[in-house]
Design a protein around this motif. Structure first.
Motif, PDB file in Angstrom:
ATOM      1  N   THR A  59       0.867  -1.184   0.000  1.00 61.27           N
ATOM      2  CA  THR A  59       0.000   0.000   0.000  1.00 61.27           C
ATOM      3  C   THR A  59       0.901   1.230   0.000  1.00 61.27           C
ATOM      4  N   PRO A  60       0.372   2.410  -0.348  1.00 60.39           N
ATOM      5  CA  PRO A  60       1.203   3.613  -0.324  1.00 60.39           C
ATOM      6  C   PRO A  60       1.676   3.946   1.096  1.00 60.39           C
ATOM      7  N   SER A  61       2.691   4.790   1.183  1.00 61.64           N
ATOM      8  CA  SER A  61       3.194   5.241   2.480  1.00 61.64           C
ATOM      9  C   SER A  61       2.052   5.784   3.331  1.00 61.64           C
ATOM     10  N   GLN A  62       2.165   5.598   4.630  1.00 62.48           N
ATOM     11  CA  GLN A  62       1.123   6.107   5.541  1.00 62.48           C
ATOM     12  C   GLN A  62       0.978   7.628   5.433  1.00 62.48           C
ATOM     13  N   PHE A  63       2.024   8.282   4.930  1.00 61.78           N
ATOM     14  CA  PHE A  63       1.969   9.749   4.822  1.00 61.78           C
ATOM     15  C   PHE A  63       1.213  10.217   3.576  1.00 61.78           C
ATOM     16  N   GLU A  64       0.803   9.258   2.757  1.00 57.76           N
ATOM     17  CA  GLU A  64       0.049   9.580   1.531  1.00 57.76           C
ATOM     18  C   GLU A  64      -1.411   9.159   1.674  1.00 57.76           C
ATOM     19  N   ALA A  65      -1.835   9.013   2.918  1.00 57.25           N
ATOM     20  CA  ALA A  65      -3.157   8.415   3.173  1.00 57.25           C
ATOM     21  C   ALA A  65      -4.320   9.237   2.630  1.00 57.25           C
ATOM     22  N   ASP A  66      -4.090  10.522   2.356  1.00 55.71           N
ATOM     23  CA  ASP A  66      -5.222  11.308   1.843  1.00 55.71           C
ATOM     24  C   ASP A  66      -5.258  11.356   0.312  1.00 55.71           C
ATOM     25  N   VAL A  67      -4.347  10.618  -0.320  1.00 56.44           N
ATOM     26  CA  VAL A  67      -4.404  10.528  -1.789  1.00 56.44           C
ATOM     27  C   VAL A  67      -5.368   9.393  -2.136  1.00 56.44           C
ATOM     28  N   LEU A  68      -6.606   9.762  -2.354  1.00 52.88           N
ATOM     29  CA  LEU A  68      -7.685   8.787  -2.541  1.00 52.88           C
ATOM     30  C   LEU A  68      -8.595   9.252  -3.654  1.00 52.88           C
ATOM     31  N   ARG A  69      -9.269   8.318  -4.312  1.00 47.50           N
ATOM     32  CA  ARG A  69     -10.364   8.759  -5.166  1.00 47.50           C
ATOM     33  C   ARG A  69     -11.510   9.137  -4.229  1.00 47.50           C
ATOM     34  N   ARG A  70     -12.242  10.142  -4.653  1.00 47.95           N
ATOM     35  CA  ARG A  70     -13.304  10.663  -3.781  1.00 47.95           C
ATOM     36  C   ARG A  70     -14.570  10.913  -4.584  1.00 47.95           C
ATOM     37  N   PRO A  71     -15.713  10.639  -3.927  1.00 49.96           N
ATOM     38  CA  PRO A  71     -16.991  10.968  -4.571  1.00 49.96           C
ATOM     39  C   PRO A  71     -17.399  12.403  -4.245  1.00 49.96           C
ATOM     40  N   VAL A  72     -18.470  12.869  -4.851  1.00 54.65           N
ATOM     41  CA  VAL A  72     -19.054  14.167  -4.516  1.00 54.65           C
ATOM     42  C   VAL A  72     -20.479  13.886  -4.065  1.00 54.65           C
TER      43      VAL A  72
END
Ligand code: MTE
Ligand code: CO
Length: 420
Positions: A59-72
């Motif tokens: 999985t990505p680094s824990q410091f990249e945890a907010d790099v996510l696909r997101r809905p609206v």
């Protein structure tokens, strides 16, 4: 709408507020490191790291945890008829990581057992056929990198500024290296009859989504894909098999592909539906707008990727693409379209695939109006949003490839605006 007027900026007004833009890139951009920070014994040097195979699927680094696909929220009628957006502001290069590819479903994510998977070809063919996944794996395969853009990408911006991030204005796109079998091989195996001019591609999910594709396109470059970026397709992207329709709107890239029917005319004529067409100002509709027009956007800086480093050397970057060919050139403006500069293109110039561009410049700390403008290999130049609106009106929700403007403030923050 007051929202809209707030975001409208005139070039003149903008200029009156004062602008000066440095040209060449400054040398000597090396930052001065604090002595203490480099001599200090940081925790990751003092202690052993995590064991090998701690995360058997990485999985990505824990410091990249907010790099996510997101809905609206307001675009999500319910969780199975939904869209989530690619975080373009956090990515570089051109390949979209599998876990970040935007997803668009009409009937939820089907979980198809590969053992039980079947692909059927019927209709105007000499030999109707049913393929298992193993059967498909015995055809010669190819690897091709293509973008997939939903026709609704940027659709929310037709009538003015709406979304406050490139993830939401432009994030219904991904760019993936597919491994698959040319559709041509399967059609040759089945033997398309002379009258067979169209193909109905049908999905195996609950929505049973289907689209008509002209035979010419099917034979030209469509792929029956089972791998993305080297590994099996993700369930969200149609595991185990999806149709790849290079350069054409995402809706035609049927996921969980279960059936291909050869016919003599398009199915949407039979249904007399005006689905998937663009409604114009005068009430007429544009149909068969399958090819995605050339488009580009600056991904950094952008509202979700503000400038944190203050004035001085800056790397501006973005993406450009065309459903009709490659992207030899992108222009960038820092003053809302008065002066244009040729961007530095990086990476291979592939057809129907994302291309990365950079503009390296010296920011003097004043407010800027950032835009990019794509040129494709057919000579087409990306239009302004107003030019598109004067052609097509504002009733459409599809195929908005107009030039995007970001306002970079002195404080480094970025807003979605339009210039007139
Ligand atoms: N295929 C099936 N079977 N079901 C769907 O809901 N959505 C379509 C297309 N193929 C869809 C489908 C739409 S509108 C788009 S934009 C793309 O898939 C999205 O592909 P993605 O989810 O891999 O991003
Ligand atoms: Co779509």
């Amino acid at each position: 709408m007051t929202e809209k007027t707030d975001h409208k900026t005139t070039r003149r007004g903008f200029l009156a507020s004062g602008i000066a833009v440095g040209g060449a890139v400054a040398s000597g951009r090396a930052a001065v490191a604090g002595e203490a920070e480099i001599t200090e014994m940081q925790p990751w040097r003092r202690n052993l790291g995590d064991p090998v195979n701690n995360a058997p699927y990485g999985t990505p680094s824990q410091f990249e945890a907010d790099v996510l696909r997101r809905p609206v929220a307001w675009l999500t009628p319910d969780a199975t008829t939904a869209v989530s957006f690619t975080p373009l502001h956090a990515l570089d290069g051109t390949i979209t990581p599998n876990g970040l590819c935007f997803e668009r479903h009409h009937g939820g994510v089907a979980q198809v057992d590969p053992e039980k998977y079947r692909l059927m070809i019927n209709g105007l063919v000499d030999r109707p056929l049913i393929f298992t996944l193993q059967d498909l794996l015995r055809f010669p395969r190819e690897n091709r990198t293509y973008f997939l853009e939903c026709a609704a990408n940027s659709g929310m911006e037709w009538r003015g500024v709406q979304m406050d991030g490139v993830q939401f204005t432009h994030g219904m796109i991904h760019n993936v290296e597919y491994t698959g079998v040319p559709l041509r091989y399967l059609l040759e195996e089945a033997g398309v009859q002379t009258a067979g001019k169209w193909l109905l591609a049908e999905g195996g999910d609950a929505s049973g989504m289907s689209r008509s594709i002209p035979m010419e396109k099917a034979l030209e470059d469509c792929l029956i894909a089972f791998k993305m970026n080297g590994e099996a397709l993700r369930a969200e992207q149609g595991y185990p098999v999806r149709l790849v329709v290079p350069g054409w709107e995402g809706n035609m890239w049927v996921k969980w592909l279960r059936r291909l029917e050869v016919g003599d005319m398009p199915w949407h004529h039979r249904e007399e539906t005006s689905k998937y067409s663009d409604l114009m100002a005068d009430g007429r509709t544009r149909r068969f707008t399958w090819e995605m027009d050339a488009k580009s956007v600056i991904t950094t800086p952008s509202p979700q990727a503000p400038v944190l480093h203050g004035k001085g050397p800056m790397v501006l970057s973005g993406l450009a693409w065309s459903g009709r060919g490659s992207i030899p050139r992108v222009d960038v403006t820092l003053d809302g379209g008065i002066n244009w500069h040729q961007a530095r293109m990086d990476g291979p110039e592939l057809d129907k695939s994302l291309r990365r561009f950079y503009y390296d410049f010296n920011w003097d700390g004043t407010a800027l109006l950032l835009q990019s403008r794509a040129h494709d290999s057919t000579g087409y130049v990306q239009p302004t949003k107003d030019a598109l609106r004067s052609l097509r009106g504002v009733n459409s929700n599809y195929h908005n490839n107009g030039i995007q403007t970001w306002h970079l403030g002195k404080d480094g923050r970025v807003r979605n605006v339009e210039v007139t």
